[in-house]
Design an enzyme around this catalytic site. Sequence first.
Site, PDB file in Angstrom:
ATOM      1  N   LYS A  83      45.430   5.463  -9.926  1.00  0.00           N
ATOM      2  CA  LYS A  83      44.938   4.470  -8.972  1.00  0.00           C
ATOM      3  C   LYS A  83      43.793   5.081  -8.177  1.00  0.00           C
ATOM      4  O   LYS A  83      43.939   6.137  -7.574  1.00  0.00           O
ATOM      5  CB  LYS A  83      46.067   4.036  -8.036  1.00  0.00           C
ATOM      6  CG  LYS A  83      45.605   3.064  -6.963  1.00  0.00           C
ATOM      7  CD  LYS A  83      46.760   2.525  -6.152  1.00  0.00           C
ATOM      8  CE  LYS A  83      46.256   1.631  -5.043  1.00  0.00           C
ATOM      9  NZ  LYS A  83      47.361   1.091  -4.233  1.00  0.00           N
TER      10      LYS A  83
ATOM     11  N   LYS B  21      44.242   1.350 -12.359  1.00  0.00           N
ATOM     12  CA  LYS B  21      43.851   0.377 -11.335  1.00  0.00           C
ATOM     13  C   LYS B  21      42.667   0.894 -10.543  1.00  0.00           C
ATOM     14  O   LYS B  21      42.720   2.042 -10.108  1.00  0.00           O
ATOM     15  CB  LYS B  21      45.045   0.161 -10.406  1.00  0.00           C
ATOM     16  CG  LYS B  21      44.780  -0.780  -9.271  1.00  0.00           C
ATOM     17  CD  LYS B  21      45.973  -0.838  -8.371  1.00  0.00           C
ATOM     18  CE  LYS B  21      45.599  -1.692  -7.184  1.00  0.00           C
ATOM     19  NZ  LYS B  21      46.541  -1.551  -6.109  1.00  0.00           N
TER      20      LYS B  21
HETATM   21  C1  PBG Z   1      48.807  -1.064  -1.646  1.00  0.00           C
HETATM   22  C2  PBG Z   1      48.236  -1.821  -2.779  1.00  0.00           C
HETATM   23  C3  PBG Z   1      46.895  -2.207  -2.870  1.00  0.00           C
HETATM   24  C4  PBG Z   1      46.789  -3.009  -3.999  1.00  0.00           C
HETATM   25  C5  PBG Z   1      48.047  -3.076  -4.602  1.00  0.00           C
HETATM   26  N1  PBG Z   1      48.928  -2.318  -3.837  1.00  0.00           N
HETATM   27  C6  PBG Z   1      45.762  -1.953  -1.953  1.00  0.00           C
HETATM   28  C7  PBG Z   1      45.431  -0.588  -1.544  1.00  0.00           C
HETATM   29  O1  PBG Z   1      45.788   0.404  -2.171  1.00  0.00           O
HETATM   30  O2  PBG Z   1      44.786  -0.482  -0.497  1.00  0.00           O
HETATM   31  C8  PBG Z   1      45.529  -3.683  -4.437  1.00  0.00           C
HETATM   32  C9  PBG Z   1      45.652  -4.881  -5.305  1.00  0.00           C
HETATM   33  C10 PBG Z   1      44.430  -5.711  -5.394  1.00  0.00           C
HETATM   34  O3  PBG Z   1      43.354  -5.380  -4.845  1.00  0.00           O
HETATM   35  O4  PBG Z   1      44.520  -6.763  -6.027  1.00  0.00           O
HETATM   36  N2  PBG Z   1      49.669  -0.085  -1.864  1.00  0.00           N
END
Ligand code: PBG
Length: 337
Positions: A206, A260
Site C-alpha cells: 500500500k 493499492k
Molecule cells: C485507511 C484506508 C484508506 C483507504 C482504504 N483504507 C485511506 C488511507 O490510507 O489514508 C483508501 C481507499 C480509497 O481511497 O478508495 N486505512
Amino acid sequence: MRPTLPPPVAPHPTTRLRRLRSSDALRRLAQETVLTTNDLIWPIFVMDGEDMTTPVPSMPGVERMSVDRAVQAARMAAGLNIPAICIFPYTDPALKTDGCEEAWNPDNLSNRAIRAIKAAVPEIAVMTDVALDPYNANGHDGIVRDGVIVNDESVQALVKMALAQAAAGADILGPSDMMDGRIGAMRSALEAAGHTDVTILSYAAKYASAYYGPFRDAVGASGALKGDKKTYQMNPANGDEALRHIQRDLMEGADMVMVKPGQAYLDICFRVKDAFGVPTYAYQVSGEYAMIMAAAEQGWINEEAVMVESLMAFKRAGCDGILTYFAPRVAKLLQAG
Ligand code: PBG
C-alpha cells in the site's frame, strides 16, 4: 502459463493479425482475459442513523448508508452475484480519541454493520478494514506518541480490533495499516481465539498515495489527519520493496494480498502475481473512481467503456479480483451481457 518468449510470427501477409479481429465472433473467440462478477469486491461506507443515505460529493454516485440501508445494498450485491462487500465506517468525531478505543468496541458502527449484514445476507462475504484511522483523533492508521506513529503498540491495538471484527462475523480481514508484524500477530490471535477460517487479505503493498483524497472525505478523516502517512505507507517510487512486503505478509499468514492504488501500480500487480502466484487483488481507489466520474461528467470520456476497460486491465495484469466502487454497476452491465 504465458510463454517466456513471444512466439515467432510469420511476416505479412502469411500472418495478418487483423484476421482475428475481423468480426465480433472472432474477437470473442480470441479474447484472452475475462471480467466476471466473481472478480468484484464492493467497498461501501456506513454511517449512523436509520433509513438514511448521504452523498459523498467527491465520489459522484457513491453514498454513505445507514446500517439498514447497507443491509439492503448487500442483498442487492448478492443478487448480482458479487462475492464480497467491504465495510468502511464514517465515525462520529466525538468517538475519536488518541487511544482509538472505539476501534475494538464490539458494538461500534462497523461491527454492527457486519452483524446485520451476516444475519440478513449470510451468503455474501464481509470484508473489513483493519486500521485505526476512523477512530484516531489525529487521523493516522497507528497510535501516535510524541508525533511518532509507534509500531508495536499499534499492532496490539490492531489485534484487538481484528478480534472484535472476527467475533462480529467478518469473513475477510483487510489490514490496511502498514505496521510491521501485524499479520503475524493477527493470525496467531485469530487461531488462539478459534477463528481458524477467518481469512486475511493483506493490504501488503500500500503506497503513500495522493489518490486516497476522496475516500478520506467519505469517512470523515480528511480534517483529522495531521501530516502524512509516509513513515508507514510505501514510497510510490519503489517496486522491489513491494515484493518484500508481499513475501513477508504471506510468511506471516496472509491468505490473499493486495496492491493499492490500482491503475498507477499495474506493474506491481503483474510482478506480484508473476513472482508468487497467490490470490492477488488490486484496489481501484477513490481517486481513480473520482477521475473517471469527473471526466465522464464533462462528457470527455465514455463512462461505461472506461469503467470496463479500467477493470479489465487489472485482470490482464494478473489480478484475481478488484475492489471497486463500480462493482454493482459493472455487475449489472455484465449480467445484461
Ligand atoms: C485507511 C484506508 C484508506 C483507504 C482504504 N483504507 C485511506 C488511507 O490510507 O489514508 C483508501 C481507499 C480509497 O481511497 O478508495 N486505512
